[in-house]
Design an enzyme around this catalytic site. Structure first.
Site, PDB file in Angstrom:
ATOM      1  N   LYS A  22       0.839  -1.214   0.000  1.00 18.38           N
ATOM      2  CA  LYS A  22       0.000   0.000   0.000  1.00 18.38           C
ATOM      3  C   LYS A  22       0.866   1.253   0.000  1.00 18.38           C
ATOM      4  CE  LYS A  22      -1.791   1.848   3.943  1.00 18.38           C
ATOM      5  NZ  LYS A  22      -1.520   3.288   4.021  1.00 18.38           N
ATOM      6  N   ASN A  23       1.846   1.282   0.881  1.00 18.76           N
ATOM      7  CA  ASN A  23       2.633   2.508   1.024  1.00 18.76           C
ATOM      8  C   ASN A  23       3.613   2.715  -0.127  1.00 18.76           C
ATOM      9  OD1 ASN A  23       1.262   3.060   3.322  1.00 18.76           O
ATOM     10  ND2 ASN A  23       2.936   2.632   4.741  1.00 18.76           N
ATOM     11  N   CYS A 118      -4.728  13.336  12.446  1.00 16.68           N
ATOM     12  CA  CYS A 118      -5.429  12.061  12.450  1.00 16.68           C
ATOM     13  C   CYS A 118      -5.209  11.422  13.806  1.00 16.68           C
ATOM     14  CB  CYS A 118      -4.962  11.161  11.326  1.00 16.68           C
ATOM     15  SG  CYS A 118      -3.338  10.515  11.579  1.00 16.68           S
ATOM     16  N   ARG A 123       0.701  15.103  12.593  1.00 10.16           N
ATOM     17  CA  ARG A 123       1.257  14.835  11.272  1.00 10.16           C
ATOM     18  C   ARG A 123       1.334  16.090  10.391  1.00 10.16           C
ATOM     19  NH1 ARG A 123      -1.117   9.044   9.409  1.00 10.16           N
ATOM     20  NH2 ARG A 123       0.829   8.868   8.281  1.00 10.16           N
ATOM     21  N   ASP A 307       4.430   1.117  12.225  1.00 11.89           N
ATOM     22  CA  ASP A 307       3.196   0.474  11.764  1.00 11.89           C
ATOM     23  C   ASP A 307       3.016  -0.934  12.342  1.00 11.89           C
ATOM     24  OD1 ASP A 307       2.475   2.683  10.345  1.00 11.89           O
ATOM     25  OD2 ASP A 307       2.988   1.901   8.376  1.00 11.89           O
ATOM     26  N   ARG A 399      -8.843  -0.134   4.438  1.00 14.50           N
ATOM     27  CA  ARG A 399      -8.028   0.855   3.729  1.00 14.50           C
ATOM     28  C   ARG A 399      -6.692   0.241   3.320  1.00 14.50           C
ATOM     29  NH1 ARG A 399      -6.245   4.992   7.345  1.00 14.50           N
ATOM     30  NH2 ARG A 399      -4.745   5.073   5.661  1.00 14.50           N
TER      31      ARG A 399
HETATM   32  C1  UD1 Z   1       4.290   7.009   6.179  1.00  5.24           C
HETATM   33  C2  UD1 Z   1       3.403   5.799   6.053  1.00  5.24           C
HETATM   34  C3  UD1 Z   1       2.828   5.402   7.401  1.00  5.24           C
HETATM   35  C4  UD1 Z   1       3.958   5.211   8.422  1.00  5.24           C
HETATM   36  C5  UD1 Z   1       4.875   6.428   8.435  1.00  5.24           C
HETATM   37  C6  UD1 Z   1       6.106   6.236   9.312  1.00  5.24           C
HETATM   38  C7  UD1 Z   1       2.525   6.056   3.808  1.00  5.24           C
HETATM   39  C8  UD1 Z   1       1.359   6.311   2.929  1.00  5.24           C
HETATM   40  N1  UD1 Z   1       2.321   6.121   5.121  1.00  5.24           N
HETATM   41  O1  UD1 Z   1       3.477   8.086   6.651  1.00  5.24           O
HETATM   42  O2  UD1 Z   1       2.129   4.168   7.237  1.00  5.24           O
HETATM   43  O3  UD1 Z   1       3.403   5.040   9.703  1.00  5.24           O
HETATM   44  O4  UD1 Z   1       5.343   6.720   7.110  1.00  5.24           O
HETATM   45  O5  UD1 Z   1       6.805   5.103   8.939  1.00  5.24           O
HETATM   46  O6  UD1 Z   1       3.607   5.731   3.337  1.00  5.24           O
HETATM   47  N2  UD1 Z   1       6.523  14.922  10.243  1.00  5.24           N
HETATM   48  C9  UD1 Z   1       6.759  16.263  10.480  1.00  5.24           C
HETATM   49  N3  UD1 Z   1       6.691  17.126   9.416  1.00  5.24           N
HETATM   50  C10 UD1 Z   1       6.443  16.713   8.151  1.00  5.24           C
HETATM   51  C11 UD1 Z   1       6.210  15.346   7.917  1.00  5.24           C
HETATM   52  C12 UD1 Z   1       6.270  14.462   8.977  1.00  5.24           C
HETATM   53  O7  UD1 Z   1       6.974  16.663  11.608  1.00  5.24           O
HETATM   54  O8  UD1 Z   1       6.412  17.555   7.236  1.00  5.24           O
HETATM   55  C13 UD1 Z   1       6.555  13.966  11.374  1.00  5.24           C
HETATM   56  C14 UD1 Z   1       5.189  13.306  11.581  1.00  5.24           C
HETATM   57  O9  UD1 Z   1       4.344  14.110  12.370  1.00  5.24           O
HETATM   58  C15 UD1 Z   1       5.571  12.025  12.275  1.00  5.24           C
HETATM   59  C16 UD1 Z   1       6.932  11.688  11.654  1.00  5.24           C
HETATM   60  O10 UD1 Z   1       7.402  12.889  11.051  1.00  5.24           O
HETATM   61  O11 UD1 Z   1       5.709  12.223  13.655  1.00  5.24           O
HETATM   62  C17 UD1 Z   1       6.871  10.592  10.615  1.00  5.24           C
HETATM   63  O12 UD1 Z   1       5.997  10.956   9.583  1.00  5.24           O
HETATM   64  P1  UD1 Z   1       6.247  10.520   8.067  1.00  5.24           P
HETATM   65  O13 UD1 Z   1       7.478   9.696   7.978  1.00  5.24           O
HETATM   66  O14 UD1 Z   1       6.142  11.725   7.213  1.00  5.24           O
HETATM   67  O15 UD1 Z   1       4.996   9.587   7.820  1.00  5.24           O
HETATM   68  P2  UD1 Z   1       4.017   9.596   6.585  1.00  5.24           P
HETATM   69  O16 UD1 Z   1       4.771   9.775   5.321  1.00  5.24           O
HETATM   70  O17 UD1 Z   1       2.854  10.466   6.860  1.00  5.24           O
END
Ligand code: UD1
Length: 429
Positions: A22-23, A118, A123, A307, A399
């Site tokens: 999925k990711n 969420c 996030r 995850d 999902r």
């Molecule tokens: C992706 C995965 C999700 C997984 C996560 C961490 C997808 C679709 N989803 O989510 O399943 O749990 O990686 O392995 O691939 N953060 C910031 N600023 C930003 C972006 C992120 O502070 O601009 C923080 C987030 O709040 C969080 C951490 O970084 O605490 C990790 O987030 P991120 O790695 O971006 O996760 P996703 O890409 O949303």
């Protein structure tokens, strides 16, 4: 809302085939916006999140041929009709923000409704925007949207304060058609990023270093048609490994990539579960084993995946002894604790740590799936809890897991989906 009715089941046994990730597929689908030619994507899991991304691509003007029954999608974004996807779609899934980089790079503009927080944390998207700004984009943040525009993005050196998966992917996609060279430092190293880079490189992009903490992207003028097979889902793999472990069963997991689940394998072995990497697949055996507690700290890849945290926790509630879990990636990812506690688990949390006193008998209860992986954790707990467990709001689970009920049923799990329409107990297809 649909629920899963889960009954205490015999130890799971048999074989299961892992679906495409999925990711990995969601950013790959977003990346098709970068290319005016045909992109054929194979091994696409048939999931709700994939359906949402299909709808977004269609609204943006791409022609999408949906052959998801055969796990295949063909996308051709010959022209882009709009750079403003509607809130109704974007709000369904955080990963929809991944279309910002491709739209900005190809069209010079993107206006995306804010995805919002969420259940598992705020996030934010600051790191995505920091990257776009460094590449010359003008960013305007409203209370309900974010808009980025640039005549032409240019290469930049971008250091991520945290190795965010989404930010690395979004910036990598934007840099693909930018003028000059972009370097992302402290980049995320997840296998899904490597898969996205390999998809883009097959289309003619020039990306090096994906899978390390420094990614170098030399911008190109245009991208060409591609056929790509998505990697197997490592979180689905881990879920079935833990399903075998929690039920003290023996399951052969086919189409898994052991390298992508190293920390899960290591932690299961520490607990006394046997994991064999065979030619046929990963064989996970907990039957007849003496199991013990362990400690886990979630980390960005190649650390233990956040995850898998809730799912491993469900297992640890059944293992005698004290286990500690520290969640370092998300600030609020213990929503499943109150639900597991309702089933008899003994778990104490303090900020980002949880102490589990394992081995207490679990009993069936009515519980709510607060997010995708928490839902899977509750189903696993239900398989070993005395009596019947009702897991509510299972759309979260759907999902991200393809043919969830089918796959579990084939391994001997007693699980049915209760549809809200007719209130009858239907086996889900
Ligand atoms: C992706 C995965 C999700 C997984 C996560 C961490 C997808 C679709 N989803 O989510 O399943 O749990 O990686 O392995 O691939 N953060 C910031 N600023 C930003 C972006 C992120 O502070 O601009 C923080 C987030 O709040 C969080 C951490 O970084 O605490 C990790 O987030 P991120 O790695 O971006 O996760 P996703 O890409 O949303």
């Amino acid at each position: 809302m649909a629920k899963f009715i889960v009954k205490k089941s015999a130890p799971l046994s048999g074989e299961v085939e892992i679906s495409g990730s999925k990711n990995a597929v969601l950013p790959i689908m977003a990346a098709t916006i970068l290319c005016p030619e045909k992109c054929e994507i194979r091994d696409v899991p048939k999931l709700r999140d994939v359906d949402v991304m299909v709808q977004i691509l269609t609204i943006l003007g791409a022609s999408v041929k949906d052959e998801l029954k055969e796990n295949k999608l063909t996308v051709q974004a010959g022209t882009i009709a709009t750079t403003e996807p509607p809130y109704g779609l974007v709000s369904k899934m955080r990963a929809s923000f991944l279309i910002m980089g491709p739209l900005l790079s190809r069209c010079g503009r993107a206006r995306i409704p804010l995805p919002g927080g969420c259940a598992i944390g705020a996030r934010p998207i600051d790191l995505h925007l920091k990257g776009f700004a460094a590449m010359g984009a003008h960013i305007e943040e409203g209370s309900s949207f974010v808009e980025a525009s640039a005549d032409k993005l240019h290469g930049a050196n971008i250091y991520l304060d945290f190795p965010s998966v989404g930010a690395t992917e979004n910036i990598m996609m934007a840099a693909t058609l930018a003028e000059g060279t972009t370097i992302i430092e402290n980049a995320a190293e997840e296998p899904e990023i490597v898969d996205l880079a390999s998809f883009l490189n097959k289309m003619g992009a020039r990306i090096k270093g994906a899978g390390t903490d420094t990614i170098k992207i030399e911008g190109v003028e245009t991208l060409k048609a591609v056929t790509h097979h998505v990697i197997p889902d490592r979180i689905e793999t881990g879920t079935f490994m833990l399903a075998a472990a929690i039920t003290r069963g023996e399951v052969l997991i086919k189409n898994a990539l052991p390298d992508h689940v190293k920390p899960v394998i290591a932690k299961l072995r520490e607990c006394g579960v046997e994991v064999e990497d065979t030619l046929e697949g990963l064989r996970v055996t907990a039957a007849g084993k003496h199991l013990n507690a362990t400690d886990i700290k979630t980390m960005p890849y190649p650390g233990f995946p956040t995850d898998m945290q809730s799912i491993f926790m469900a297992f640890l509630t059944t293992v005698p002894g004290t286990s500690n879990i520290i969640e370092t990636v998300f600030e609020n990812r213990f929503m499943h604790v109150s639900e597991l506690s309702r089933m008899g688990a003994s778990i104490k949390t303090n900020d980002r740590s949880a102490v589990i006193t394992g081995g207490m008998p679990l009993h069936g209860a009515q519980v709510v799936s607060t997010d995708l992986r928490a839902g899977a954790a509750l189903v696993l707990a239900g398989l070993v809890a005395e009596g019947t467990t009702e897991v509510d709001e299972v759309y979260h689970i759907e999902r991200g897991y393809e043919r969830f009920v089918d796959k579990f049923t084939k391994l001997g799990a007693k699980i049915v989906k209760k549809s809200p329409d007719n209130n009858s107990y239907n086996k889900s297809k």
